[in-house]
Scaffold this motif. Structure first.
Motif, PDB file in Angstrom:
ATOM      1  N   GLY A  93       0.805  -1.209   0.000  1.00 30.63           N
ATOM      2  CA  GLY A  93       0.000   0.000   0.000  1.00 30.63           C
ATOM      3  C   GLY A  93       0.840   1.262   0.000  1.00 30.63           C
ATOM      4  O   GLY A  93       1.876   1.318   0.671  1.00 30.63           O
ATOM      5  N   ASP A 140       0.082   4.848   1.030  1.00 32.76           N
ATOM      6  CA  ASP A 140      -0.987   5.574   1.713  1.00 32.76           C
ATOM      7  C   ASP A 140      -1.194   6.979   1.165  1.00 32.76           C
ATOM      8  O   ASP A 140      -2.333   7.434   1.009  1.00 32.76           O
ATOM      9  N   PHE A 141      -0.093   7.699   0.875  1.00 30.25           N
ATOM     10  CA  PHE A 141      -0.272   9.105   0.497  1.00 30.25           C
ATOM     11  C   PHE A 141      -0.888   9.263  -0.901  1.00 30.25           C
ATOM     12  O   PHE A 141      -1.305  10.356  -1.272  1.00 30.25           O
ATOM     13  N   LEU A 142      -0.953   8.164  -1.669  1.00 25.21           N
ATOM     14  CA  LEU A 142      -1.674   8.187  -2.942  1.00 25.21           C
ATOM     15  C   LEU A 142      -3.005   7.428  -2.856  1.00 25.21           C
ATOM     16  O   LEU A 142      -3.748   7.374  -3.841  1.00 25.21           O
ATOM     17  N   ASN A 143      -3.253   6.845  -1.684  1.00 20.84           N
ATOM     18  CA  ASN A 143      -4.474   6.072  -1.468  1.00 20.84           C
ATOM     19  C   ASN A 143      -4.626   4.962  -2.514  1.00 20.84           C
ATOM     20  O   ASN A 143      -5.706   4.739  -3.078  1.00 20.84           O
ATOM     21  N   ILE A 144      -3.531   4.256  -2.785  1.00 20.81           N
ATOM     22  CA  ILE A 144      -3.561   3.149  -3.736  1.00 20.81           C
ATOM     23  C   ILE A 144      -2.888   1.929  -3.126  1.00 20.81           C
ATOM     24  O   ILE A 144      -2.155   2.016  -2.127  1.00 20.81           O
ATOM     25  N   TYR A 145      -3.141   0.803  -3.751  1.00 20.53           N
ATOM     26  CA  TYR A 145      -2.551  -0.468  -3.334  1.00 20.53           C
ATOM     27  C   TYR A 145      -1.968  -1.128  -4.574  1.00 20.53           C
ATOM     28  O   TYR A 145      -2.685  -1.350  -5.567  1.00 20.53           O
ATOM     29  N   PHE A 147      -7.519   1.022  -6.022  1.00 21.71           N
ATOM     30  CA  PHE A 147      -7.817   2.334  -5.442  1.00 21.71           C
ATOM     31  C   PHE A 147      -8.675   2.177  -4.196  1.00 21.71           C
ATOM     32  O   PHE A 147      -9.608   1.377  -4.167  1.00 21.71           O
ATOM     33  N   GLY A 148      -8.354   2.988  -3.160  1.00 24.45           N
ATOM     34  CA  GLY A 148      -9.123   2.935  -1.926  1.00 24.45           C
ATOM     35  C   GLY A 148      -9.012   1.566  -1.283  1.00 24.45           C
ATOM     36  O   GLY A 148      -7.964   0.923  -1.297  1.00 24.45           O
ATOM     37  N   GLU A 149     -10.115   1.098  -0.710  1.00 25.69           N
ATOM     38  CA  GLU A 149     -10.124  -0.187  -0.018  1.00 25.69           C
ATOM     39  C   GLU A 149     -10.662  -1.306  -0.892  1.00 25.69           C
ATOM     40  O   GLU A 149     -10.753  -2.458  -0.469  1.00 25.69           O
ATOM     41  N   GLN A 175       1.436   7.968 -10.646  1.00 25.02           N
ATOM     42  CA  GLN A 175       1.569   6.604 -10.126  1.00 25.02           C
ATOM     43  C   GLN A 175       2.647   5.830 -10.877  1.00 25.02           C
ATOM     44  O   GLN A 175       3.401   5.052 -10.276  1.00 25.02           O
ATOM     45  N   SER A 200       5.080  13.998   1.229  1.00 24.20           N
ATOM     46  CA  SER A 200       5.034  12.652   1.813  1.00 24.20           C
ATOM     47  C   SER A 200       6.084  11.746   1.186  1.00 24.20           C
ATOM     48  O   SER A 200       6.729  10.952   1.890  1.00 24.20           O
TER      49      SER A 200
END
Length: 268
Positions: free
Chosen positions: A158, A160-165, A177-179, A194, A233
């Motif tokens: 993950g 975090d600062f891009l909210n991606i996995y 993306f997200g959860e 990205q 970040s």
């Protein structure tokens, strides 16, 4: 690049000569009332002269180092006292530790063109088959990225600062993306920011520990295609990973080129 390919190799060429000088110094008489023999003094001066000549072509020593070496080379045998020998020994042992440390350093160059790796990761065979001229630095970074994405602790990762996995699965670089674990895009279809960050962070993550010695990271323009808050970040992440200390006197090293005031502000 010079840090890895030119100066670095030159300093390792010089290491055997430094070891030889220290070996001669270790043969001197230890009795504080008796100085080293004339044979040892003469041999030492010849080795120092040779070292001065080599230092002109294969390594770059600070000017004050050269001045000390020339001073020792010009001393008469009668002037080489026990105190002078102790000073010379201290100098070369310090230099020896420095060269041994350089031997452990692995340099990782992360070029500004790294997004090419994200875009072309599935097309390298076609590119090579069509003799497309790809700079060696990009190919080397691509090889580093391929090794990094196969590591178990990185395959699912993950940011975090891009909210991606990120996940490498079924031969694909996937960005979630997200959860959500359902929808994803391939890395080559993701945003340019990205595509910039993921290969860079994977290579840093793989090489920032000390399992294979110290690392020096040379990173070009980490800020590419990122919003200011993401640049901040990312800078904190790079400083944390790329300047880790192993011992009190050894650590990873980080060199950055940037056009971003946000990167500089974050560093300050």
């Amino acid at each position: 690049i010079y840090y890895q390919r030119d100066n670095f190799k030159g300093e390792l060429v010089t290491l055997p000569l430094v070891n030889k000088i220290i070996s001669v110094l270790n043969r001197r008489f230890k009795n504080s009332n008796v100085g080293p023999s004339d044979i040892i003094k003469t041999e030492l001066k010849l080795l120092i002269k040779r070292f001065i000549e080599e230092s002109k072509t294969v390594i770059q020593l600070p000017p004050e180092y050269i001045e000390n070496l020339k001073y020792w080379e010009q001393l008469d045998n009668q002037e080489i006292t026990i105190q002078e020998i102790d000073t010379i020994e201290s100098f070369f042992k310090s230099l020896q530790r420095h060269l041994h440390r350089l031997r452990e350093i692995r340099t990782h160059y992360i070029p500004a063109e790294r997004t090419f790796i994200s875009i072309a990761s599935g097309s390298f065979i076609s590119l090579i088959n069509n003799e497309v001229p790809i700079p060696k630095t990009i190919l080397e970074f691509g090889a580093e990225f391929e090794k990094a994405r196969l590591r178990e602790n990185i395959r699912g990762w993950g940011i975090d600062f891009l909210n991606i996995y990120y996940q490498y699965k079924d031969g694909e670089d996937r960005v979630y993306f997200g959860e959500s674990e359902e929808g994803f895009v391939k890395l080559q279809q993701s945003s340019s920011g990205q595509q910039n960050v993921i290969p860079m962070m994977l290579v840093v993550e793989k090489n920032s520990d000390f399992s294979r010695g110290n690392s020096a990271f040379i990173i070009e323009e980490p800020e590419l295609n990122l919003y200011p808050i993401a640049q901040k970040s990312l800078t904190y992440y790079l400083v944390d990973r790329c300047t880790r200390k192993r011992h009190y006197d050894t650590s990873n090293e980080l060199i950055i080129t940037t056009h971003s005031p946000y990167i500089l502000t974050a560093l300050n």
